[in-house]
Design a protein around this motif. Structure first.
Motif, PDB file in Angstrom:
ATOM      1  N   UNK A 134       0.813  -1.221   0.000  1.00  0.00           N
ATOM      2  CA  UNK A 134       0.000   0.000   0.000  1.00  0.00           C
ATOM      3  C   UNK A 134       0.844   1.266   0.000  1.00  0.00           C
ATOM      4  N   UNK A 135       2.096   1.179   0.432  1.00  0.00           N
ATOM      5  CA  UNK A 135       2.957   2.367   0.490  1.00  0.00           C
ATOM      6  C   UNK A 135       4.077   2.312  -0.543  1.00  0.00           C
ATOM      7  N   UNK A 136       3.982   1.379  -1.501  1.00  0.00           N
ATOM      8  CA  UNK A 136       4.985   1.288  -2.553  1.00  0.00           C
ATOM      9  C   UNK A 136       4.913   2.519  -3.448  1.00  0.00           C
ATOM     10  N   UNK A 176       4.000  -7.219  -6.533  1.00  0.00           N
ATOM     11  CA  UNK A 176       4.617  -5.939  -6.218  1.00  0.00           C
ATOM     12  C   UNK A 176       5.092  -5.200  -7.471  1.00  0.00           C
ATOM     13  N   UNK A 177       4.518  -5.530  -8.597  1.00  0.00           N
ATOM     14  CA  UNK A 177       4.725  -4.719  -9.791  1.00  0.00           C
ATOM     15  C   UNK A 177       3.677  -3.619  -9.783  1.00  0.00           C
ATOM     16  N   UNK A 178       4.135  -2.375  -9.874  1.00  0.00           N
ATOM     17  CA  UNK A 178       3.215  -1.250  -9.771  1.00  0.00           C
ATOM     18  C   UNK A 178       3.328  -0.369 -11.005  1.00  0.00           C
ATOM     19  N   UNK A 179       2.248  -0.262 -11.723  1.00  0.00           N
ATOM     20  CA  UNK A 179       2.225   0.542 -12.946  1.00  0.00           C
ATOM     21  C   UNK A 179       3.373   0.165 -13.875  1.00  0.00           C
ATOM     22  N   UNK A 180       3.624  -1.141 -13.971  1.00  0.00           N
ATOM     23  CA  UNK A 180       4.679  -1.617 -14.855  1.00  0.00           C
ATOM     24  C   UNK A 180       6.076  -1.512 -14.289  1.00  0.00           C
ATOM     25  N   UNK A 181       6.218  -1.013 -13.072  1.00  0.00           N
ATOM     26  CA  UNK A 181       7.523  -0.848 -12.443  1.00  0.00           C
ATOM     27  C   UNK A 181       7.712  -1.878 -11.334  1.00  0.00           C
ATOM     28  N   UNK A 182       8.907  -2.471 -11.268  1.00  0.00           N
ATOM     29  CA  UNK A 182       9.225  -3.454 -10.250  1.00  0.00           C
ATOM     30  C   UNK A 182      10.217  -2.858  -9.251  1.00  0.00           C
ATOM     31  N   UNK A 183      10.382  -3.495  -8.100  1.00  0.00           N
ATOM     32  CA  UNK A 183      11.401  -3.025  -7.163  1.00  0.00           C
ATOM     33  C   UNK A 183      12.802  -2.972  -7.772  1.00  0.00           C
ATOM     34  N   UNK A 184      13.121  -3.929  -8.642  1.00  0.00           N
ATOM     35  CA  UNK A 184      14.452  -3.895  -9.252  1.00  0.00           C
ATOM     36  C   UNK A 184      14.599  -2.723 -10.206  1.00  0.00           C
ATOM     37  N   UNK A 185      13.509  -2.298 -10.831  1.00  0.00           N
ATOM     38  CA  UNK A 185      13.557  -1.093 -11.665  1.00  0.00           C
ATOM     39  C   UNK A 185      13.947   0.126 -10.830  1.00  0.00           C
ATOM     40  N   UNK A 186      13.394   0.194  -9.609  1.00  0.00           N
ATOM     41  CA  UNK A 186      13.706   1.321  -8.736  1.00  0.00           C
ATOM     42  C   UNK A 186      15.184   1.316  -8.347  1.00  0.00           C
ATOM     43  N   UNK A 187      15.734   0.142  -8.076  1.00  0.00           N
ATOM     44  CA  UNK A 187      17.145   0.051  -7.727  1.00  0.00           C
ATOM     45  C   UNK A 187      18.033   0.384  -8.923  1.00  0.00           C
ATOM     46  N   UNK A 188      17.631  -0.052 -10.099  1.00  0.00           N
ATOM     47  CA  UNK A 188      18.436   0.208 -11.296  1.00  0.00           C
ATOM     48  C   UNK A 188      18.598   1.702 -11.534  1.00  0.00           C
ATOM     49  N   UNK A 189      17.593   2.489 -11.196  1.00  0.00           N
ATOM     50  CA  UNK A 189      17.684   3.943 -11.367  1.00  0.00           C
ATOM     51  C   UNK A 189      18.717   4.561 -10.438  1.00  0.00           C
ATOM     52  N   UNK A 190      19.134   3.826  -9.404  1.00  0.00           N
ATOM     53  CA  UNK A 190      20.115   4.339  -8.447  1.00  0.00           C
ATOM     54  C   UNK A 190      21.516   3.801  -8.709  1.00  0.00           C
TER      55      UNK A 190
END
Length: 413
Positions: A134-136, A176-190
């Motif tokens: 819910x807070x992703x 935990x895929x949200x609007x086509x984005x995964x947690x690993x996508x978030x890490x890749x941006x960093x």
């Protein structure tokens, strides 16, 4: 059927995973609140009670120790009705209100511990995962608090929790895929490009949007990307080669991050404190985390050298810091090829057990989990090498615990 798992069953499913919390505070030697029965450690639990309990239970579980029931119950009892966990709440008879500060790191750590150590609290695990969902953030990641900007450490801790729950059927990474984005996508941006501090991960972009290398965040991201590795002593595979290529996918970024850690630790064998204004001194907790990351990525020479440095230098730090530090050293010892019961002349398991309630069972040497990796993918009973795909990243194995804690940081509001 007895819902409390035997040491043998626990040993068959436990593999190391690691990440570091976005915010943690070192325990005070003079607690401002009473230490609850069932809680490990004598320091003030205000900022790290749930965190250190979770890490302790995971480390003991990995050694085949069955903790006291009240230790598990204390952790589960910290959960709010929303499913979230705070760092600590003294009075659990009162419902959580707006004054109770919940966070993603405490919630993820508790979810991982409860999913791994016991089958009695599956509802708590599901509720914790639901709150994390819910807070992703829209980018697929998490910040320390709900709605906070995504950071590498918090996102990595949550990934570890999801995978641990997945092993028991109480969670799924796909959800935990949200609007086509995964947690690993978030890490890749960093992930930093291959210039300067190439290969590292940033904690967050700075105020100007620049990515700055952060060893703590890098270790967290590398281990969430690898998802744990074969059973206990991880050394023994082919030595990885340092390299950095454009991180087009998360798997490549994870290798780049491990290469960065290997190069950073090659000279001194430890990581230095990155706290603003801190003296040029070792950071024992980050070094322990990095050892697990290096070993998981097959940088065996660097992992072995650094774990032996920890054997010589880190025991005083652990004694002063408390149970979570002992847990970190247990993870690092196992990853670096050292028996935690013979670490620098000390038995880390005994020292950790002494910080809390008497465990229900401590295995004898014959009952200890085997001290050799079992990577036979055809061994259904062992189930020690399981592939998980998170976005573009390959996540290997089940998770036991996050080498999480005690950075000496002050809580950020």
């Amino acid at each position: 059927m007895n819902v409390r798992r035997s040491a043998a069953v626990l040993a068959a499913t436990a593999v190391i995973g690691a990440a570091a919390p976005a915010v943690a505070a070192s325990p005070s030697p003079s607690p401002s609140v009473a230490i609850p029965e069932g809680l490990y450690g004598a320091g003030d639990p205000t900022y790290d009670g749930v965190w250190r309990q979770s890490l302790t239970l995971l480390a003991l579980n990995r050694q085949g120790v069955i903790p006291a029931q009240k230790a598990e119950d204390w952790l589960a009892g910290q959960q709010c009705a929303s499913g979230a966990f705070p760092a600590f709440r003294a009075d659990t008879t009162k419902p959580c209100d707006a004054k109770v500060m919940v966070d993603t790191n405490s919630t993820a750590a508790a979810v991982q511990a409860l999913a791994t150590v016991t089958s009695q609290h599956e509802d708590a695990v599901r509720k914790g995962l639901a709150w994390l969902k819910s807070v992703q953030n829209e980018d697929g990641g998490w910040g320390y608090t709900a709605g906070g900007a995504t950071d590498a450490n918090s996102t990595s801790v949550v990934i570890d929790a999801i995978l641990a729950a997945s092993m028991t059927g109480t969670g799924s990474m796909k959800s935990f895929e949200k609007d086509g984005k995964t947690p690993s996508d978030a890490l890749l941006k960093l992930a930093l490009p291959c210039t300067g501090d190439g290969g590292a991960f940033a904690y967050q972009p700075d105020k100007k949007g620049k990515l700055v290398a952060n060893a703590d965040a890098t270790a967290a991201a590398v281990l969430s990307g690898l998802g744990g590795q074969p059973q206990i002593f991880l050394l023994g595979g082919e030595q990885a080669s340092k390299s950095c290529e454009k991180p087009r996918d998360f798997e490549r970024a994870v290798h780049n991050g491990a290469s960065y850690l290997a190069g950073t630790m090659a000279k001194d064998k430890y990581l230095k404190s990155a706290l603003p204004g801190a003296e040029d001194q070792p950071d024992y907790g980050n070094t322990a985390d990095a050892v697990v990351a290096l070993s998981a990525a097959d940088f065996n020479d660097e992992a072995a050298a650094s774990v032996h440095w920890l054997e010589t230098h880190a025991l005083k730090w652990a004694a002063q810091s408390g149970p979570a530090a002992y847990a970190q050293l247990i993870f690092a010892a196992r990853a670096g090829g050292v028996d935690p019961r013979e670490f620098g002349g000390k038995n880390l398991v005994t020292l950790l057990n002494a910080t809390g309630p008497k465990p229900e069972h401590v295995p004898t040497l014959d009952e200890e989990p085997l001290l050799e990796a079992n990577t036979d993918e055809d061994d259904d009973d062992g189930a020690l090498t399981v592939a998980w795909t998170v976005g573009g990243g390959l996540l290997l194995g089940s998770l036991i615990g996050s080498a999480l804690m005690l950075r000496g940081r002050k809580r950020e509001q």
